[in-house]
Design an enzyme around this catalytic site. Structure first.
Site, short mmCIF file in Angstrom:
data_model
loop_
_atom_site.label_atom_id
_atom_site.label_comp_id
_atom_site.label_asym_id
_atom_site.label_seq_id
_atom_site.Cartn_x
_atom_site.Cartn_y
_atom_site.Cartn_z
N CYS A 150 9.78 7.57 57.51
CA CYS A 150 10.43 7.53 58.83
C CYS A 150 10.87 6.11 59.21
CB CYS A 150 9.53 8.15 59.89
SG CYS A 150 7.84 7.54 59.89
N1 NAP Z 1 3.88 12.60 60.96
C1 NAP Z 1 5.01 11.95 60.75
O1 NAP Z 1 5.60 11.37 61.68
C2 NAP Z 1 5.63 11.93 59.38
C3 NAP Z 1 6.95 11.45 59.24
C4 NAP Z 1 7.52 11.43 57.97
C5 NAP Z 1 6.79 11.84 56.87
N2 NAP Z 1 5.51 12.26 57.03
C6 NAP Z 1 4.78 12.70 55.83
O2 NAP Z 1 4.77 14.12 55.83
C7 NAP Z 1 3.55 14.61 55.26
C8 NAP Z 1 2.88 15.51 56.29
O3 NAP Z 1 2.60 14.74 57.46
P1 NAP Z 1 1.99 15.38 58.77
O4 NAP Z 1 1.99 14.30 59.79
O5 NAP Z 1 2.61 16.67 59.06
O6 NAP Z 1 0.48 15.61 58.25
P2 NAP Z 1 -0.65 16.50 58.91
O7 NAP Z 1 -0.31 16.80 60.34
O8 NAP Z 1 -1.94 15.82 58.63
O9 NAP Z 1 -0.56 17.85 58.08
C9 NAP Z 1 -0.93 17.92 56.74
C10 NAP Z 1 -0.92 19.36 56.31
O10 NAP Z 1 -1.33 19.44 54.94
C11 NAP Z 1 -2.11 20.63 54.78
N3 NAP Z 1 -2.97 20.42 53.61
C12 NAP Z 1 -3.96 19.50 53.45
N4 NAP Z 1 -4.48 19.60 52.20
C13 NAP Z 1 -3.82 20.60 51.58
C14 NAP Z 1 -3.90 21.19 50.29
N5 NAP Z 1 -4.78 20.75 49.38
N6 NAP Z 1 -3.08 22.22 50.00
C15 NAP Z 1 -2.18 22.68 50.91
N7 NAP Z 1 -2.04 22.16 52.14
C16 NAP Z 1 -2.85 21.14 52.48
C17 NAP Z 1 -2.86 20.79 56.08
O11 NAP Z 1 -3.03 22.16 56.30
P3 NAP Z 1 -4.38 22.99 56.28
O12 NAP Z 1 -5.52 22.03 56.28
O13 NAP Z 1 -4.30 23.84 57.52
O14 NAP Z 1 -4.24 23.79 55.02
C18 NAP Z 1 -1.86 20.24 57.10
O15 NAP Z 1 -1.06 21.29 57.59
C19 NAP Z 1 2.73 13.37 54.90
O16 NAP Z 1 2.91 13.06 53.55
C20 NAP Z 1 3.33 12.27 55.79
O17 NAP Z 1 3.17 10.99 55.23
C21 NAP Z 1 4.92 12.34 58.26
#
Ligand code: NAP
Length: 365
Positions: A150
């Protein structure tokens, strides 16, 4: 008949996964959405704002076994995305990964940013960087698309017009200060991100080097031929939920002797972003400055509230004539333009949908 596709979202319970659900529910070309979660919580409890949608979580194994999936968004950590990408690609499904797993051109640069070896080097090298505005052709023909970081995307939009100029000095360190909302930290519980610790507070992090700095440097080279750019990226969380507020300082070349002004910079940026591919979501603030030298005219710079809830990146400009420094101020919603919105732009491009489908929202303030 209108073309419709089915999508899977691995990590559907997280911030970016939830945002994808919200936006895709309004997308004309989407038939079915399958978000995954390993938790016991229902979709309605997790994303109560989307409780009327009838979406339900499934587990990842069920998604893998489903037959008619066209695209899978990976909203997981890099280490998980690396494993899942291969599984879905083998099934000939387009993968759009929101993590940092596939953003670099090669494993050397990945190692520099992550401090560990990439376990699927061939996949890394075959991926297309998902900055839709700058990498149209590669995204179109590739099945593995790496959504940008981002901060990296915000910085690239802010610097791209200057890469074509004769006056911006990319040989000097480019200083970037950026503040992200707390959703930038993901949903995993951290004591420091709780209400008590975040309200009326600021939290700096990764001062020794944020992983998006080498990403910006690499993309300045590959898209704009800027060699050896050096990015000093300073990041913090602010006491708001969503949005990136970025301020960049870049010096002008000592031997450039024509006059630079705010007006001139605005013209340069508007010119750069006037083409059809580039102007869907990027806006330059061209309001005239009012008041005398020290009057705080806030409106001439973009504000977070202009873009939260949208897929837009708003950019403002100024010039410190005394220090010969160009100032770029840019804002975007970390969960939309910085994640889910850009991922949908890439999907729209890949499947020949209208480029703005599902993303045509305006700021609320
Ligand atoms: N947040 C931001 O602003 C942003 C911006 C750009 C990019 N990103 C990137 O996008 C990705 C997701 O970010 P986020 O902020 O959405 O993270 P998050 O809110 O922590 O969500 C992570 C998700 O991963 C799932 N998960 C965890 N371990 C897993 C596994 N072994 N198998 C399948 N699902 C699994 C969790 O679901 P369950 O535990 O319910 O299964 C949860 O829904 C990251 O790599 C982050 O760096 C984030």
């Amino acid at each position: 008949m209108m073309k419709k596709i089915n999508v899977g979202i691995v990590g559907g319970s997280g911030f970016t996964g939830g945002e994808l659900c919200r936006l895709l529910l309004k997308h004309k070309n989407i038939q079915k959405i399958y978000p995954t979660s390993r938790s016991e919580q229902s979709f309605k409890r997790t994303h109560s704002g989307l409780a009327n949608s009838n979406l339900e979580f499934i587990d990842v194994d069920t998604l893998i076994l489903k037959k008619k999936i066209d695209v899978v968004f990976l909203c997981t950590k890099s280490s998980q995305s690396i494993e899942y990408a291969e599984i879905f690609l083998k099934k000939k499904i387009t993968v759009i990964d929101l993590s940092g797993a596939f953003r670099f051109n090669n494993s050397k640069n990945y190692f520099k940013a992550y401090g560990s070896e990439h376990s699927k080097k061939k996949l890394l090298e075959s991926s297309a960087y998902g900055a839709t505005e700058f990498n149209n052709k590669a995204i179109k023909k590739n099945s593995l698309i790496a959504n940008p970081g981002c901060y990296a995307l915000c910085a690239l939009f802010s610097l791209a017009p200057l890469t074509k100029s004769k006056f911006a000095d990319f040989g000097k360190i480019i200083k970037i200060h950026a503040i992200n909302g707390t959703t930038g930290a993901g949903t995993s519980l951290r004591q420091e991100i709780t209400h008590k610790n975040v309200m009326e507070n600021m939290l700096a992090y990764n001062g020794s080097g944020h992983r998006h700095a080498p990403e910006i440097e690499e993309k300045l080279l590959s898209f704009f031929n800027i060699k050896n750019a050096s990015i000093d990226l300073n990041t913090a969380h602010g006491n708001f939920r969503r949005g990136i507020f970025m301020q960049i300082s870049i010096e002008t070349k000592k031997n450039y002797n024509k006059k630079i002004s705010r007006k001139f910079l605005i013209k340069e940026f508007k010119n750069f972003y006037k083409s059809k591919i580039l102007n869907n979501f990027i806006f330059i603030n061209d309001l005239e400055k009012t008041g005398d030298k020290n009057f705080k005219d806030y409106k001439i710079y973009p504000q977070l509230s202009n873009v939260v809830g949208t897929n837009n990146c708003n950019i403002g400009l100024d010039y410190d004539e005394d220090k010969k420094i160009i100032k770029v101020i840019s804002v975007m919603d970390n969960l939309i333009k910085g994640a889910a919105g850009s991922a949908i732009q890439n999907m729209n491009l890949k499947f020949d949908f209208n480029p703005t489908e599902g993303l045509d929202t305006l700021g609320i303030f």
